[in-house]
Design an enzyme around this catalytic site. Structure first.
Site, PDB file in Angstrom:
ATOM      1  N   ALA A 158       0.874  -1.010   0.110  1.00 36.65           N
ATOM      2  CA  ALA A 158       0.062  -0.029   0.101  1.00 36.65           C
ATOM      3  C   ALA A 158       0.844   1.109   0.161  1.00 36.65           C
ATOM      4  O   ALA A 158       1.968   1.344  -0.696  1.00 36.65           O
ATOM      5  CB  ALA A 158      -0.947  -0.148   0.988  1.00 36.65           C
ATOM      6  N   CYS A 159       0.440   2.222   1.033  1.00 33.43           N
ATOM      7  CA  CYS A 159       1.192   3.534   0.960  1.00 33.43           C
ATOM      8  C   CYS A 159       2.660   3.361   1.225  1.00 33.43           C
ATOM      9  O   CYS A 159       3.460   4.311   1.036  1.00 33.43           O
ATOM     10  CB  CYS A 159       0.533   4.677   1.663  1.00 33.43           C
ATOM     11  SG  CYS A 159      -1.204   5.054   1.353  1.00 33.43           S
TER      12      CYS A 159
END
Ligand code: COA
Length: 376
Positions: A158-159
């Site tokens: 993800a991020c």
């Protein structure tokens, strides 16, 4: 560790899509969608069987997030109140896929800046929060498009994908398995954002970044020493996307918002700020660095308020824009690419010996720290 297997950042690259959507344009289209929806469902709303949708506001968006605009691969369908999602023609198997195309553009800039011949690159990691397909890996397609003889694979955190990619690349170099590794983060976040969700429709933007991680011995004179890296994950459902190969229904129907990005923004804010601030301070101390002496923080670009609090806890005072630069205003949240864009655009003015931190945080939860020092 010997001098021959010290990882450094040789160069970075950035691809910015040409289209940009301002908050005014975004809110205008969202509010037209709300009007249409409420008019079409007027009877049900009147009868108390459905809830009226509430309009969005530019003032809220800027105040709550610091975001003023975001880049997107395509603009018109996203702003069309009857569509509210990106649309593009599906590409054939013999065409370069979209993520590979923008990843290659960012990678080429990094390679050019480093003066690196592709024949000397050993590996490509495609590190991003979503992949266009399960296989063949995006990284292998990027590798082929660049003409690299080596290996590649995709990774999704993800991020935090980009910082996890940097540590992975650094570990290949530390272990002597590679001398030159490209970490490419094409983030087409417009494809997993629910543009019909008032709470989050303003958050994301599209972009691609590339980081060339190399052994110090082959790096160009101008580079950044990697002083240390640290990764952390703690499971949380507060940022989640249930889209996947076991549920193949279209993600864009209004009935299944869980197949797109959803979050409990307040909880994320509250839980992630202390986790990340503590991680940075602990890791800095382990590396014998004074956190207050960090010259610049290139933080994950999700929310200006989160960055203000994290920077304050790390530096011990309110950070100036020079100490903690933002790209949120023009790029929005670009998932794992955010801290890399900040580093790419706001590192050229630092002096030899200056120490800084690239730091990401997001879904998982996941967080990654890369401490760097300008070598020349
Ligand atoms: N326009 C106008 N008002 C809005 C709105 C919009 N687009 N979206 C929400 N609101 C309203 C809410 O309904 C709420 O109203 P109420 O107080 O009457 O209930 C109010 O604004 C506050 O909403 P809330 O969701 O609590 O806002 P917030 O201040 O927490 O800001 C975020 C929202 C998402 C910007 C913020 O929580 C955030 O950035 N969190 C961290 C996110 C993050 O880092 N995620 C990682 C993703 S990679």
């Amino acid at each position: 560790m010997t001098m021959t297997n010290r990882p450094v950042i040789s160069a970075t690259g950035l691809f910015t899509p040409e289209h940009s959507i301002s908050n005014e344009e975004l809110v205008g289209s969202f509010n037209r969608y709300v009007e249409l929806h409420n008019a079409r469902n007027a009877d049900a709303i009147e009868a108390g069987e459905a809830e009226a949708l509430q309009p969005s506001s530019t003032e809220f968006i800027e105040k709550a997030s610091g975001i003023k605009a975001r880049h997107v691969m395509v603009k018109e369908p996203v702003l069309d109140p009857e569509i509210m999602a990106p649309r593009w023609d599906e590409r054939g198997d013999d065409e370069l896929s979209m993520m590979a195309e923008i990843g290659v553009a960012a990678a080429r800039e990094a390679l050019e800046k480093a003066g690196r011949d592709v024949r000397d690159v050993d590996a490509v990691l495609c590190a991003a929060s979503n992949m266009e397909r399960p296989y063949p890996a995006m990284a292998v397609e990027i590798q082929q498009a660049l003409g690299i003889d080596g290996f590649g694979f995709d990774m999704n955190v993800a991020c935090s994908s980009a910082t996890f990619g940097i540590q992975t690349a650094a570990d290949y170099i530390r272990a002597g398995n590679a001398k030159s590794v490209l970490v490419v983060s094409p983030e087409i976040t417009s494809g997993h954002l629910n543009w019909r969700d008032r709470d989050s429709h303003f958050i994301f933007g599209d972009v691609a970044t590339a980081v060339l991680v190399e052994e110090a011995a082959i790096a160009p004179a101008e580079h950044w020493d990697i002083l240390g890296t640290k990764l952390k994950t703690v499971f949380s459902n507060n940022i989640r996307n249930n889209f996947g190969f076991l549920n193949r229904a279209s993600p864009e129907g209004e009935g299944q918002p869980d197949k797109l990005f959803v979050q409990e923004g307040r909880k994320v804010f509250k839980e992630v700020v202390p986790m990340v601030a503590e991680m940075i301070v602990t890791e800095a101390e382990r590396l014998s660095l004074d956190p207050a002496g960090l010259r610049r923080l290139w933080l994950h670009q999700a929310n200006a308020g989160m960055n203000r609090l994290i920077a304050q806890r790390v530096l011990g005072h309110e950070a100036s824009p020079d100490e903690s630069p933002t790209v949120l205003d023009t790029y929005g949240n670009t998932s794992s690419a955010g801290s890399i864009i900040a580093f790419h655009l706001h590192s050229g003015d630092l002096e030899q010996g200056d120490t800084g931190l690239i730091c990401s945080f997001g879904a998982g939860y996941s967080a990654g720290c890369v401490f760097v020092r300008k070598a020349a």
